[in-house]
Structures are given as structure tokens and as C-alpha cells.
Design an enzyme around this catalytic site. Structure first.
Site, mmCIF file in Angstrom:
data_model
loop_
_atom_site.group_PDB
_atom_site.id
_atom_site.type_symbol
_atom_site.label_atom_id
_atom_site.label_comp_id
_atom_site.label_asym_id
_atom_site.label_seq_id
_atom_site.Cartn_x
_atom_site.Cartn_y
_atom_site.Cartn_z
ATOM 1 N N CYS A 103 -37.608 18.704 26.460
ATOM 2 C CA CYS A 103 -38.180 20.036 26.182
ATOM 3 C C CYS A 103 -38.624 20.764 27.447
ATOM 4 C CB CYS A 103 -39.345 19.919 25.214
ATOM 5 S SG CYS A 103 -38.910 19.074 23.699
ATOM 6 N N HIS A 243 -43.804 26.192 25.659
ATOM 7 C CA HIS A 243 -42.854 25.482 24.802
ATOM 8 C C HIS A 243 -43.444 25.410 23.394
ATOM 9 C CE1 HIS A 243 -40.323 22.602 22.997
ATOM 10 N NE2 HIS A 243 -41.167 21.591 23.101
ATOM 11 N N ASN A 273 -39.447 23.521 16.707
ATOM 12 C CA ASN A 273 -39.319 23.076 18.100
ATOM 13 C C ASN A 273 -37.832 23.015 18.459
ATOM 14 O OD1 ASN A 273 -39.162 21.656 20.484
ATOM 15 N ND2 ASN A 273 -40.628 20.062 19.884
HETATM 16 C C1 LIG Z 1 -46.295 15.031 14.764
HETATM 17 C C2 LIG Z 1 -47.644 15.696 14.497
HETATM 18 C C3 LIG Z 1 -47.401 17.085 13.921
HETATM 19 C C4 LIG Z 1 -48.407 14.874 13.494
HETATM 20 O O1 LIG Z 1 -49.666 15.460 13.297
HETATM 21 P P1 LIG Z 1 -50.965 14.543 13.265
HETATM 22 O O2 LIG Z 1 -52.098 15.413 12.922
HETATM 23 O O3 LIG Z 1 -51.018 13.805 14.580
HETATM 24 O O4 LIG Z 1 -50.645 13.598 12.065
HETATM 25 P P2 LIG Z 1 -50.622 12.009 12.036
HETATM 26 O O5 LIG Z 1 -49.507 11.478 12.880
HETATM 27 O O6 LIG Z 1 -52.014 11.530 12.344
HETATM 28 O O7 LIG Z 1 -50.309 11.767 10.537
HETATM 29 C C5 LIG Z 1 -51.262 12.010 9.556
HETATM 30 C C6 LIG Z 1 -50.691 11.573 8.235
HETATM 31 O O8 LIG Z 1 -49.651 12.508 7.848
HETATM 32 C C7 LIG Z 1 -48.484 11.780 7.503
HETATM 33 N N1 LIG Z 1 -47.307 12.579 7.814
HETATM 34 C C8 LIG Z 1 -46.530 12.552 8.924
HETATM 35 N N2 LIG Z 1 -45.541 13.467 8.815
HETATM 36 C C9 LIG Z 1 -45.707 14.068 7.621
HETATM 37 C C10 LIG Z 1 -44.997 15.089 6.952
HETATM 38 N N3 LIG Z 1 -43.923 15.681 7.460
HETATM 39 N N4 LIG Z 1 -45.465 15.461 5.740
HETATM 40 C C11 LIG Z 1 -46.539 14.883 5.179
HETATM 41 N N5 LIG Z 1 -47.238 13.914 5.760
HETATM 42 C C12 LIG Z 1 -46.825 13.511 6.977
HETATM 43 C C13 LIG Z 1 -48.536 10.515 8.329
HETATM 44 O O9 LIG Z 1 -47.754 9.509 7.731
HETATM 45 C C14 LIG Z 1 -50.024 10.195 8.268
HETATM 46 O O10 LIG Z 1 -50.306 9.580 7.039
HETATM 47 P P3 LIG Z 1 -51.299 8.300 6.990
HETATM 48 O O11 LIG Z 1 -52.613 8.809 7.499
HETATM 49 O O12 LIG Z 1 -51.277 7.940 5.543
HETATM 50 O O13 LIG Z 1 -50.671 7.293 7.886
HETATM 51 C C15 LIG Z 1 -48.442 15.822 15.820
HETATM 52 O O14 LIG Z 1 -48.931 14.558 16.202
HETATM 53 C C16 LIG Z 1 -47.655 16.404 16.940
HETATM 54 O O15 LIG Z 1 -47.204 17.525 16.884
HETATM 55 N N6 LIG Z 1 -47.489 15.651 18.047
HETATM 56 C C17 LIG Z 1 -46.728 16.113 19.153
HETATM 57 C C18 LIG Z 1 -45.303 15.859 18.847
HETATM 58 C C19 LIG Z 1 -44.350 16.738 19.583
HETATM 59 O O16 LIG Z 1 -44.667 17.849 19.914
HETATM 60 N N7 LIG Z 1 -43.154 16.226 19.817
HETATM 61 C C20 LIG Z 1 -42.125 16.939 20.455
HETATM 62 C C21 LIG Z 1 -42.241 16.782 21.915
HETATM 63 S S1 LIG Z 1 -41.510 18.129 22.729
#
Ligand SMILES: CC(C)(COP(=O)(O)OP(=O)(O)OC[C@H]1O[C@@H](n2cnc3c(N)ncnc32)[C@H](O)[C@@H]1OP(=O)(O)O)[C@@H](O)C(=O)NCCC(=O)NCCS
Length: 339
Positions: A103, A243, A273
Site C-alpha cells: 500500500c 492511504h 482499500n
Molecule cells: C481489520 C480491522 C478493521 C478490524 O477491526 P478491529 O476493531 O481491530 O476488530 P477485531 O480484529 O478486534 O475484531 C473484533 C471482532 O470482530 C470480528 N470480525 C472481524 N471481521 C469481521 C467482519 N467483517 N464482520 C463482522 N465481524 C468481524 C472478529 O472476529 C472479532 O470477533 P471476536 O471478538 O469474537 O473474536 C482493523 O483491525 C484494521 O483496520 N486494521 C488495519 C488493517 C489494515 O489496514 N490492513 C491493510 C493494510 S494496508
């Protein structure tokens, strides 16, 4: 910029994996994204964006000295996506190569273009960010398949007066934490086999929570470094184009830098993204909306797989395009609807 026609909403994805529009909007800010048609390859998306950039710059393919394509989803490993774009574009004079910085790829591309032009090696560099992440996402993994989209953006870079144009680029990597975002198989370490396919190891895997913290820290830090190199402060920036990975990441970076929401551009709600394409897509929307005037300072900042992160600061030199009315579709962080 170019994005494919097919709009995929959160509701569409909720029919495939256990997720909901509410969860995706609240945790990421994404409402919809674009997916390519089966017959489109990354080079096809890149080609359209490139042609639009050349039109805007008023030059032809024969004027290009270098084509730099930032991508993590090339058509194939060999030849490079850049060489395929070169052939499709008919840019016979150009040297062409890919950059693999996920990215952060477009900012790495800016650093390459700046070096090539600054040393006199090239006069005209076409930098493209293109991705077809829909091709490398696991539609059985709700942690990742709701985040990404397809698209392309391109920019033509040419020499300008010292003190204008790209004033600074600050790029960084930390391969020690590379496994936070990876495609485990398909390369030389673990070549494709029936087993790797069965284990779904050709798709993106991500440790989202850990990545979130690295992203905020790295984006804030690199933007400060680029500003310092340019002799500017956050208050000098008319606009920041971050980004588009997650609205909460963008907000956290904005808060750390003390920038008001109206200066930080957001379109993640419409495209998700798009990795290396997200900054040039957003830049095109901003330019065509008339939001950048000559003399404005603009910051670009990103993070991604590798892990990589980086920022660039530029002083804009181009006139507002004819027909831009300052009310285009690109909007600011504060205007993104939240649940
Ligand atoms: C991925 C992201 C959106 C997840 O958000 P978060 O607030 O960290 O959520 P968590 O990972 O703590 O997950 C919380 C819960 O939601 C659930 N969950 C994950 N994806 C889900 C979805 N699409 N729909 C519903 N629930 C979801 C998880 O399983 C977790 O459940 P649990 O508590 O029972 O285990 C966030 O961490 C993020 O954006 N990280 C950066 C990733 C990124 O930008 N990557 C690209 C790099 S360029």
C-alpha cells in the site's frame, strides 16, 4: 484514475460471509468498493488511468522515459505489470519496472521518480498505482474480504523549479514484522502446489489489530519526517491525502498531527482499500474537484505490507483544470457519514 464499474456493497458481502453493513461501516468507514470484470487484468486498469494522466498532462506515450508501476497484484510474475502497460500504451522509449511495496507503493514510486528526474536520468516519469485485490482475497475470511477493492491511479512527473513539486519523501520498512500482512505461498519459498491451494495460502492474510497500531505510528512519524525535510509544519498543509485503509486509522493520524478534518481527504466509503492505487485515485479526485491550487502544500502518507510506510510533501504547481468547480466528489474526513 480508473475504477471498474461493478459496485459491491457491504450488503452484497454479507450474503457471502458472516458480516454486516453496520460492522464494516463502524470499524472501517467502508460502504462499497469496486471489483473488476473477469476479463480485466491489472494492466487494463492501469492503462486507462495512464491514458487519462497523459491526457491531463498533454503528452503522448512516446514522451515517457520511465514507467513505474506500484502493485501487489500484477497480471503475472513475469513479465512485470509495467512492461505489459508499456506495450499496451505503446510507450516504446520508456524503461518499465514494478515496485513491490504494497500500500506504500505509490509513495515509493514518487521517491524513484524524484530521484530519476532530480539526477537528470529521466525527464518524464509515469507513476501508476494499480491493484486487483479482489483476485487475491479470501472470500471465506471475513477479516480481510470486506476491506479491499480494485482500481488504478496514475501521475505524470516532470522537472520543475527547485522548491516546487515534490519537496520531500520519507520511506521506511520493517521486514521483522512482515508476517502481519502476507500471502504465504506462490513464491520461491513455498511454490504453488495442490496443498498450498487447498490450504488457501495464495490469499492475503492479515493480523489487523497489530497492523492498526503500526500504521498509525508509522504514518504519523513519516509525515513529520517529510515535513521536517521540507521545512514545513502540519499547519502549512492545505491538504493531506492518506492511504485509505481504515477511517479510524486516518482519524487517529489526523488527531496526532492536529490537522482539521476538512484538510484530510477521505473516499474509503466508496472504494475501500485499493492499496497502492488509493493515493493516486484520491489525488485525481481532488485535482479534478479543483481542491489544489498552485502554491498549495499537499502531504501524501501511507503504510502497508512489508511492513512499509512513508510520506511525501509536495508544493503543487499545476493550474486548476478547466471545469473544476471545487465541489467534486472527493470529500473530507468530517463529511464521511458515520453510523
Ligand atoms: C481489520 C480491522 C478493521 C478490524 O477491526 P478491529 O476493531 O481491530 O476488530 P477485531 O480484529 O478486534 O475484531 C473484533 C471482532 O470482530 C470480528 N470480525 C472481524 N471481521 C469481521 C467482519 N467483517 N464482520 C463482522 N465481524 C468481524 C472478529 O472476529 C472479532 O470477533 P471476536 O471478538 O469474537 O473474536 C482493523 O483491525 C484494521 O483496520 N486494521 C488495519 C488493517 C489494515 O489496514 N490492513 C491493510 C493494510 S494496508
Amino acid at each position: 484514475m480508473y475504477v471498474p464499474d461493478k459496485v459491491v456493497t457491504n450488503h452484497d458481502l454479507a450474503k457471502i460471509v458472516d458480516t454486516s453493513d453496520e460492522w464494516i461501516v463502524e470499524r472501517t468507514g467502508i460502504r462499497e468498493r469496486r471489483f473488476s470484470a473477469p476479463e480485466q487484468a491489472s494492466s487494463d486498469l492501469a492503462l486507462i488511468a495512464a491514458q487519462r494522466a497523459l491526457d491531463m498532462a498533454g503528452i503522448g506515450p512516446e514522451d515517457i522515459d520511465q514507467i513505474v508501476v506500484a502493485t501487489t497484484s500484477p497480471d503475472r510474475y513475469l513479465p512485470s505489470c509495467a512492461c505489459t502497460v508499456q506495450a499496451k500504451l505503446g510507450a516504446t522509449r520508456a524503461a518499465a519496472f514494478d515496485i513491490y511495496a504494497a500500500c506504500t507503493g505509490f509513495i515509493y514510486g514518487l521517491s524513484v521518480a524524484r530521484g530519476a528526474i532530480g539526477t537528470g536520468m529521466a525527464d518524464t516519469v509515469l507513476v501508476i498505482g494499480v491493484e486487483q485485490l479482489s483476485r487475491i482475497m479470501d472470500f471465506k475470511d471475513r477479516n480481510t474480504c470486506v476491506l479491499f477493492g480494485d482500481g488504478a491511479g496514475a501521475a505524470v512527473l516532470r522537472p520543475c523549479t527547485p522548491g516546487d513539486g515534490i519537496r520531500a519523501v520519507s520511506i521506511h520498512s520493517d521486514g521483522m514484522i512482515g508476517d502481519l500482512l502476507e500471502i504465504p505461498s506462490g513464491g520461491s519459498a513455498r511454490p504453488a502446489s495442490h496443498e498450498t491451494v487447498d490450504r488457501r495460502e495464495h490469499y492475503i492474510r492479515m493480523k489487523g489489530k497489530e497492523l492498526f497500531k503500526v500504521a498509525v505510528r508509522g504514518m504519523d512519524d513519516s509525515l513529520r519526517k517529510a515535513l521536517a525535510e521540507a521545512g514545513l509544519t502540519p499547519a502549512d498543509l492545505e491538504l493531506v491525502i492518506p492511504h485509505q485503509a481504515n477511517l479510524r486509522i486516518i482519524d487517529a493520524v489526523r488527531e496526532r498531527t492536529g490537522l482539521p478534518p476538512e484538510r484530510v481527504i477521505v473516499n474509503i466509503d466508496r472504494y475501500g482499500n485499493t492499496s497502492s492505487a488509493s493515493i493516486p485515485i484520491t489525488l485525481d479526485e481532488v485535482v479534478r474537484a479543483g481542491r489544489l491550487k498552485p502554491g498549495d502544500h499537499v502531504g501524501f502518507v501511507a503504510f502497508g505490507g512489508g511492513i512499509t510506510w512513508g510520506a511525501s510533501v509536495a508544493t503543487w504547481t499545476l493550474p486548476v483544470p478547466a471545469g473544476a468547480n471545487g465541489t467534486g466528489r472527493a470529500h473530507v474526513a468530517a463529511e464521511v457519514p458515520r453510523t
